[in-house]
Design a protein around this motif. Structure first.
Motif, mmCIF file in Angstrom:
data_model
loop_
_atom_site.group_PDB
_atom_site.id
_atom_site.type_symbol
_atom_site.label_atom_id
_atom_site.label_comp_id
_atom_site.label_asym_id
_atom_site.label_seq_id
_atom_site.Cartn_x
_atom_site.Cartn_y
_atom_site.Cartn_z
ATOM 1 N N GLN A 68 -62.825 12.530 4.926
ATOM 2 C CA GLN A 68 -63.847 13.016 4.003
ATOM 3 C C GLN A 68 -63.775 12.330 2.643
ATOM 4 O O GLN A 68 -64.798 12.108 2.005
ATOM 5 C CB GLN A 68 -63.741 14.533 3.844
ATOM 6 C CG GLN A 68 -64.129 15.310 5.097
ATOM 7 C CD GLN A 68 -65.486 14.940 5.639
ATOM 8 O OE1 GLN A 68 -65.647 14.610 6.804
ATOM 9 N NE2 GLN A 68 -66.498 14.971 4.773
ATOM 10 N N CYS A 69 -62.564 11.990 2.201
ATOM 11 C CA CYS A 69 -62.455 11.243 0.949
ATOM 12 C C CYS A 69 -63.029 9.836 1.097
ATOM 13 O O CYS A 69 -63.667 9.315 0.169
ATOM 14 C CB CYS A 69 -60.996 11.171 0.503
ATOM 15 S SG CYS A 69 -60.374 12.712 -0.196
ATOM 16 N N ALA B 57 -65.486 9.066 3.100
ATOM 17 C CA ALA B 57 -66.942 9.257 3.084
ATOM 18 C C ALA B 57 -67.442 9.532 1.668
ATOM 19 O O ALA B 57 -68.494 9.022 1.260
ATOM 20 C CB ALA B 57 -67.317 10.408 4.019
ATOM 21 N N ALA B 58 -66.687 10.341 0.908
ATOM 22 C CA ALA B 58 -67.084 10.650 -0.467
ATOM 23 C C ALA B 58 -67.065 9.399 -1.336
ATOM 24 O O ALA B 58 -67.913 9.239 -2.226
ATOM 25 C CB ALA B 58 -66.165 11.718 -1.054
ATOM 26 N N ASN C 206 -69.931 6.776 -0.199
ATOM 27 C CA ASN C 206 -71.272 7.229 -0.565
ATOM 28 C C ASN C 206 -71.353 7.644 -2.034
ATOM 29 O O ASN C 206 -72.266 8.391 -2.433
ATOM 30 C CB ASN C 206 -71.695 8.391 0.327
ATOM 31 C CG ASN C 206 -71.864 7.977 1.774
ATOM 32 O OD1 ASN C 206 -72.855 7.368 2.137
ATOM 33 N ND2 ASN C 206 -70.858 8.277 2.602
ATOM 34 N N ASN D 165 -69.284 11.572 -3.748
ATOM 35 C CA ASN D 165 -70.383 12.257 -3.079
ATOM 36 C C ASN D 165 -70.067 13.727 -2.855
ATOM 37 O O ASN D 165 -69.023 14.060 -2.288
ATOM 38 C CB ASN D 165 -70.679 11.564 -1.745
ATOM 39 C CG ASN D 165 -71.811 12.216 -0.997
ATOM 40 O OD1 ASN D 165 -71.586 13.097 -0.169
ATOM 41 N ND2 ASN D 165 -73.030 11.785 -1.279
ATOM 42 N N ASP E 299 -71.545 16.170 -0.955
ATOM 43 C CA ASP E 299 -71.578 16.716 0.406
ATOM 44 C C ASP E 299 -70.316 16.349 1.183
ATOM 45 O O ASP E 299 -69.732 17.188 1.880
ATOM 46 C CB ASP E 299 -72.816 16.210 1.153
ATOM 47 C CG ASP E 299 -74.107 16.787 0.585
ATOM 48 O OD1 ASP E 299 -74.044 17.840 -0.079
ATOM 49 O OD2 ASP E 299 -75.172 16.179 0.809
ATOM 50 N N ALA E 300 -69.888 15.097 1.063
ATOM 51 C CA ALA E 300 -68.678 14.669 1.776
ATOM 52 C C ALA E 300 -67.447 15.358 1.219
ATOM 53 O O ALA E 300 -66.576 15.802 1.984
ATOM 54 C CB ALA E 300 -68.525 13.150 1.688
ATOM 55 N N CYS F 291 -64.194 18.399 2.546
ATOM 56 C CA CYS F 291 -62.789 17.985 2.487
ATOM 57 C C CYS F 291 -61.902 19.185 2.195
ATOM 58 O O CYS F 291 -62.177 19.957 1.271
ATOM 59 C CB CYS F 291 -62.612 16.932 1.390
ATOM 60 S SG CYS F 291 -60.910 16.363 1.171
#
Length: 512
Positions: free
Chosen positions: A252-253, A255-256, A259, A271, A273-274, A278
């Motif tokens: 998730q990090c 992805a964050a 994005n 980000n 949402d990402a 987490c």
């Protein structure tokens, strides 16, 4: 990325031609400091308060890096022959971005920001910075909380340089503080075999916040150190370790970060949402409890003998402050009469203490705390109750700092509120409107440019204007000196969340 996080694997992964070792300071500045209420508030936490004679803990944290690494090149592992210290990354919340930048800016300190739209604790914070810093080779990250106090800068520099040497070889390193008492609020590091003559030792195991019995046995053994919360590790080592121990945090990090929005100055906005997906976890629980237990996670602890304190509560601040002959500490307008071992902080009014012992008294413009020094940990429960009551005194001070300046709510009652507003030269409030209140503005000092619906007014001292309910408006300071106005609000609801922003140079259009 190389997933082998043993020392041998990392040494093999280092490029033979990489002569320069990059050291990347990381300042973790997202704490709330609830046990230091009422001085520390949600919107102005302890790392941003001037607790150190005009300097914040955040500034002190960044400043103590100035004298680090002047001699480190002589002890670096091959093939490194030189050290380059990068500008620090500061991890903070979106809400505290401008206040954090202001604290650093007033001291002339440069930093890069990684901003979290919501808090997820220190393990995701360090993971995000490791991703951001990986573009600069494979730097050694020096992760430090922004709210700690260290008295001996030279001892800190020596310990940190030793830690970097071990981290460059692939170890996860923490600085350990020799314990002074059986403290249950700290993590404990079980030290193993010595590594050379410097005092560094391998980590056998890590225990986060033991009970009183185990803490006492650890101190008695002489074989444990407190975890200082300062971690030193290569970016690749940390990313591999978090992927192994907490794969969802790693995913998730990533992805964050992938994005994220990046400003022109390099500020990274992770980000939302990402990051919301987490898990929230600390470095201690997510990774350090596996160090020494998991053979693939090589750990080293370097002793830190430098007068360390996490300034976690009022008794800790009393301990590190200069005292009078009776053990009292006075900050501000304070008078002691037959008092001992007492800490008093006054923001303005005179505080007189007569015949008291072992007390903490903290006076601010809108709240007063009185607590026995041996009960200061319970201040957190008071803050919890205030938040449950949606009380503003848990969230912010009467004087509230903003990117454009500050305001002070000097008086309020049923259907009215009076504010003193000061706008910096060139400062500009958002273009906004209110659903539930009207406002009257009177200029006390300086010149104001006022947008009022379709008209623009230029007001000087002793001139005023009226903003009806629902009208779009903006206040600006076009001058070279501070603008001061008195604002009188009237209406059925006067909360700060009654703001609709249409345009804002500080990026707050989406915020209430």
């Amino acid at each position: 990325m190389n997933n082998d996080v043993t020392s041998a694997g990392l040494i093999a992964a280092i490029s033979e031609g990489d002569a320069e070792l990059v050291v990347q300071p990381v300042v973790l500045a997202g704490g709330s400091g609830t046990r230091l209420w009422p001085l520390s508030r949600e919107h102005c936490p302890k790392q941003l308060i001037d607790l150190l004679d005009g300097e914040s803990l955040l500034e002190a944290t960044v400043r103590r890096l100035d004298g680090v690494f002047p001699h480190a090149a002589t002890s670096l592992p091959e093939p490194h022959t030189a050290v380059r210290k990068a500008a620090p990354f500061v991890v903070s919340s979106e809400d505290l971005r401008h206040l954090t930048a202001d604290r650093l800016g007033r001291s002339g300190m440069a930093a890069r920001f990684v901003l979290e739209p919501l808090a997820r604790n220190t393990a995701p914070a360090l993971t995000a910075v490791a991703l951001a810093a990986s573009g600069d080779g494979d730097p050694v990250l020096v992760a430090m909380p922004a709210d700690h106090l260290i008295a001996d800068s030279a001892a800190f520099a020596a310990a940190l340089e030793e830690a970097v040497t071990h981290a460059a070889r692939g170890a996860i390193v923490t600085l350990g503080v020799p314990p002074q008492r059986a403290e249950t609020g700290y993590g404990y590091i079980g030290a193993g075999l010595p590594l050379g003559s410097s005092g560094a030792r391998s980590i056998e195991h890590f225990v986060e916040k033991p009970d009183a019995g185990r803490a006492a046995s650890y101190v008695a053994s002489g074989n444990y150190l407190w975890n200082s919360g300062i971690f030193v590790v290569r970016a690749s080592v940390w990313l591999a370790a978090i992927a192994q121990s907490r794969p969802l945090i790693a995913a998730q990090c990533t992805a964050a970060f992938d994005n994220a929005c990046v400003d022109a100055d390099g500020t990274v906005h992770l980000n939302r949402d990402a990051l919301a997906a987490c898990p929230s976890d600390s470095i201690d629980y997510a990774v350090m409890e596996s160090v020494g237990v998991n053979a693939r996670l090589a750990g080293v602890v370097v002793p830190l003998r430098s007068g360390w304190s996490d300034v976690g509560a009022w008794d800790a601040l009393w301990q590190v402050s200069e005292k009078d002959e009776h053990g009292n500490v006075a900050r501000g307008r304070v008078l002691f009469e037959d008092a001992t071992d007492t800490f008093v902080h006054s923001d303005g009014r005179l505080v007189a203490c007569v015949g008291v012992q072992g007390m903490v008294v903290v006076e601010t413009a809108d709240a007063v705390l009185v607590v026995a020094k041996d009960r200061v940990q319970d201040v957190k429960a008071v803050v919890t109750r205030l938040k449950a009551q949606h009380s503003e005194v848990a969230r912010q001070h009467r004087r509230v700092e903003r990117p454009w300046g500050w305001y002070d709510s000097v008086d309020q009652g049923e259907r009215f509120q009076v504010k003193r507003i000061v706008v910096k030269p060139g400062g500009r409030l958002s273009l906004q409107m209110h659903h539930h209140r009207a406002e009257h503005w009177t200029v006390v000092r300086g010149t104001a440019r006022v947008t009022r619906g379709d008209e623009v007014l230029l007001l000087s001292e002793n001139e005023s204007t009226y903003i009806p309910l629902g009208m779009t408006h903006r206040l600006e300071n076009p001058g070279k000196t501070a603008l001061e106005i008195i604002e009188v609000q009237s209406g059925c609801y006067l909360g700060e969340d009654d703001i609709v922003r249409f345009d804002d140079q500080y990026g707050r259009v989406q915020q209430a």
